[in-house]
Design an enzyme around this catalytic site. Structure first.
Site, PDB file in Angstrom:
ATOM      1  N   GLN A 157      44.134  52.047  30.811  1.00  0.00           N
ATOM      2  CA  GLN A 157      43.523  53.048  31.676  1.00  0.00           C
ATOM      3  C   GLN A 157      44.546  53.714  32.603  1.00  0.00           C
ATOM      4  OE1 GLN A 157      42.048  49.929  31.193  1.00  0.00           O
ATOM      5  NE2 GLN A 157      40.519  50.786  29.805  1.00  0.00           N
ATOM      6  N   TRP A 177      46.983  43.745  21.980  1.00  0.00           N
ATOM      7  CA  TRP A 177      45.828  44.564  22.310  1.00  0.00           C
ATOM      8  C   TRP A 177      46.203  45.716  23.236  1.00  0.00           C
ATOM      9  CZ3 TRP A 177      41.682  44.794  19.642  1.00  0.00           C
ATOM     10  CH2 TRP A 177      41.209  43.680  18.970  1.00  0.00           C
ATOM     11  N   GLN A 198      41.280  49.846  21.531  1.00  0.00           N
ATOM     12  CA  GLN A 198      39.855  49.566  21.449  1.00  0.00           C
ATOM     13  C   GLN A 198      39.027  50.840  21.530  1.00  0.00           C
ATOM     14  OE1 GLN A 198      39.902  46.930  24.815  1.00  0.00           O
ATOM     15  NE2 GLN A 198      40.095  45.098  23.548  1.00  0.00           N
ATOM     16  N   TRP A 428      37.574  51.791  39.227  1.00  0.00           N
ATOM     17  CA  TRP A 428      37.827  50.384  38.890  1.00  0.00           C
ATOM     18  C   TRP A 428      37.631  49.460  40.067  1.00  0.00           C
ATOM     19  CZ3 TRP A 428      42.651  47.210  39.386  1.00  0.00           C
ATOM     20  CH2 TRP A 428      42.684  46.115  38.506  1.00  0.00           C
ATOM     21  N   ARG A 429      36.769  48.502  39.904  1.00  0.00           N
ATOM     22  CA  ARG A 429      36.757  47.317  40.764  1.00  0.00           C
ATOM     23  C   ARG A 429      37.656  46.296  40.094  1.00  0.00           C
ATOM     24  NH1 ARG A 429      33.611  42.414  40.326  1.00  0.00           N
ATOM     25  NH2 ARG A 429      33.953  41.200  42.240  1.00  0.00           N
ATOM     26  N   ALA A 430      38.664  45.848  40.811  1.00  0.00           N
ATOM     27  CA  ALA A 430      39.694  45.002  40.195  1.00  0.00           C
ATOM     28  C   ALA A 430      39.116  43.683  39.716  1.00  0.00           C
ATOM     29  CB  ALA A 430      40.819  44.751  41.187  1.00  0.00           C
ATOM     30  N   ASP A 431      39.571  43.283  38.532  1.00  0.00           N
ATOM     31  CA  ASP A 431      39.221  41.977  37.975  1.00  0.00           C
ATOM     32  C   ASP A 431      40.387  41.001  38.059  1.00  0.00           C
ATOM     33  OD1 ASP A 431      40.676  41.891  35.085  1.00  0.00           O
ATOM     34  OD2 ASP A 431      40.005  43.911  35.531  1.00  0.00           O
ATOM     35  N   GLU A 484      33.547  48.170  31.394  1.00  0.00           N
ATOM     36  CA  GLU A 484      33.422  46.719  31.316  1.00  0.00           C
ATOM     37  C   GLU A 484      32.501  46.279  32.447  1.00  0.00           C
ATOM     38  OE1 GLU A 484      37.144  44.667  31.281  1.00  0.00           O
ATOM     39  OE2 GLU A 484      37.544  45.174  29.181  1.00  0.00           O
TER      40      GLU A 484
END
Length: 586
Positions: A157, A177, A198, A428-431, A484
């Site tokens: 992204q 990936w 993807q 984006w909320r960070a993962d 996601e």
């Protein structure tokens, strides 16, 4: 302001006159003035984080600087350093490996004005070939003649490959990936190979061929888009881009004067804006811009906006103690090198008035540690003016909550105005990173659209804790959606929408009577508690003019469940059946 059919290209004579060279913010003068030649314009001070290269410079000097920046930025995923590496028109025998928070761009009127003989590439060596975290970088407005006939852009992204001319083949992965991405206004003479990507959006592109697929490959206004029907292969084709404006860009004219070119609105377009001749639009002289450099305050920036200036935001991280207010029609806010705004004290970072033709491009809004109700608003609540003839547009505008610090917000982007165009956003909320946790980087919703006739191309919204996208306006259109779900609900009870398990990735309000969306993917990876379930990825009213085409849900590694694709249709995606496709709804 001078309006014309595109910025004029540089002549061999003007290219032969070595221009002013800005290296790491230091001005080095190397001008050989020929009798009768027009004096070279003074270069603006673009601050300490911009390098401007001239073809008269030794290639070893340029290569050394490119390598130095890449070494600093290769793994610097959440650091504060920002860089723009800009090439004046001419030819260069160098290789630019593009790391985090780095923009590599040409300063010509056309990509073909600036040729890199070597490479402008993104690799994933730092992550063992896995490009799923190759974020926040960009390649723009360059022609590349790749060494060996092929180049690589292995990204995910917020890493656009925009307004490029690759004179060879392009590979979009690095063996592991990858989870991108965007090609826009780009020509590839050879073949594009998507590899492990993807999902991908190609908008207004040209190439000799495309090879590869995985879950969701979308082609809008793409000449020579590959044949095949979703889901085998998972291709979505839209022949014409209904309405678009390309991203503004910095360039130099024949006299070495810096300008910002603002492309014109295009309708029902296919292919690039530039390969058939000069792009339509207007050039704005740099004198019309306030050049924002590190140390500038929000008060300084607002004073410039009030005075009618556009903004050229040089690379840096800018903390804001007051909201930036863009109130005048036609204002351009152009960031270089992933310029970043952080709102302090719970304010909104930027508001855009309900006026015609504002362009915001190339900036990252990073939530502060005190909760902001919104990070950015376009228009005000109740806005209803018609902007179809000259819409506001957002280009490579990104939002982040957590990752660099424990950011907090309620909503990231709210669009109240009608007719707005979104041209590539990652919300984006960070993962992963710093300040990450279910009760730490808290935020409800990524995008709320209240305006009518809003169009989004390349909409990426990830990990928000309630409905991630909410569309309340009529006439909305989305071309490519990637999502996601939050990885980290601790249990089902913590993630309930009333009596419904989980929240929607993409919700169209019950009041909406017309909406279109093409090529949507939503993925789950509930790694904190794999027993968590989302009832559906898309929630929408069942009406004949609310239509979805080509959708996919995926349970990554079978870690969690998405029970349905839309409402009660399609699915499931779970540990038994990872991938679920739905061609059409209703």
């Amino acid at each position: 302001m001078r309006k014309h059919s595109g910025p004029r290209g540089r002549t061999p004579l003007s290219m032969a006159l070595a221009g002013l060279v800005l290296v790491s913010g230091l001005l080095a003068v190397g001008v050989e003035q020929r009798a009768g030649a027009e004096p070279a314009a003074a270069a603006p001070d673009l601050g300490p984080n911009v390098d401007v290269f001239d073809p008269s410079m030794p290639k070893e000097q340029i290569q050394s600087r490119l390598d130095e920046v890449f070494k600093a930025q290769e793994t610097n995923q959440f650091g504060s350093e920002r860089h723009a590496l800009l090439f004046k028109p001419g030819s260069y025998d160098v290789k630019a490996n593009v790391g985090f928070y780095t923009q590599v761009a040409g300063l010509g009127a056309s990509p073909d004005d600036t040729n890199i003989n070597g490479a402008v590439h993104a690799e994933a060596d730092w992550f063992d070939g896995n490009a799923t975290q190759n974020f926040w970088r960009g390649a723009e407005n360059l022609a590349v003649t790749p060494e060996g006939g092929a180049d690589r852009w292995a990204v995910s992204q917020a890493a656009p490959y925009r307004r490029m001319h690759l004179k060879g083949d392009l590979q979009l992965d690095d063996g592991g990936w990858s989870s991108g991405g965007l090609l826009a206004d780009t020509k590839v003479d050879g073949q594009v190979r998507s590899g492990s990507q993807q999902q991908w959006l190609s908008r207004n592109t040209e190439w000799s061929g495309w090879q590869g697929s995985n879950w969701n490959m979308v082609f809008v206004g793409a000449r020579n888009a590959p044949a095949g029907e979703f889901p085998n292969p998972p291709y979505t084709r839209v022949d014409k881009t209904p309405v678009s404006r390309e991203k503004p860009f910095l360039h130099v004219d024949e006299s070495d004067a810096y300008q910002v070119f603002v492309p014109a609105l295009r309708k029902e377009s296919a292919g690039t804006s530039w390969s058939g001749g000069a792009a339509e639009g207007e050039s704005l002289p740099i004198e019309d811009f306030y050049v924002v450099k590190p140390g500038a305050s929000a008060g300084d920036i607002n004073a410039a906006l009030d005075a009618g200036k556009h903004l050229l935001v040089t690379p840096g991280v800018y903390h804001l103690d007051e909201t930036l207010k863009v109130s005048k029609p036609g204002t351009v806010v152009l960031g270089l090198g992933l310029a970043t705004f952080i709102p302090d004290g719970g304010i909104t970072a930027m508001t855009v008035a309900d006026v015609d033709g504002v362009k915001v491009a190339g900036v990252l809004f990073d939530a502060g540690t005190t909760n902001s109700e919104t990070l950015m608003e376009v228009g005000a609540e109740g806005a209803d003016a018609d902007h179809a003839a000259d819409p506001t547009s957002l280009h490579d505008v990104y939002f982040r909550v957590g990752g660099a610090a424990a950011g907090k917000a309620t909503k990231s982007l709210v669009v109240h105005s009608d007719d707005v165009i979104g041209d590539h956003t990652w919300i984006w909320r960070a993962d992963h990173g710093e300040g990450v946790g279910w009760n730490t980087n808290t935020v409800d919703t990524g995008l709320v659209v209240n305006g009518d006739d809003v169009t989004m191309y390349g909409l990426f919204v990830e990990h928000y804790q309630k409905d991630q996208t909410i569309w309340n306006g009529n006439g909305g259109r989305t071309y490519f959606f990637q999502n996601e779900m939050p990885y980290d609900p601790p249990d089902q009870a913590a993630w309930m929408d009333g009596g419904t398990q989980g929240y929607a990735a993409y919700r169209v309000a019950d009041s909406v009577t017309s909406h279109q969306a093409y090529g949507l993917g939503s993925y789950c990876y509930f790694n904190v508690n794999p027993g968590v379930t989302a009832e559906r990825a898309i929630a929408a009213p069942n009406r004949p003019d609310v239509r979805f085409r080509n959708m996919v849900t995926v349970s990554l590694g079978g870690t969690g469940t998405i029970r349905h694709v839309v409402n009660d249709q399609g699915g499931p995606s779970n540990s038994t059946s990872n991938v679920a496709n739905l061609v059409e709804y209703p």
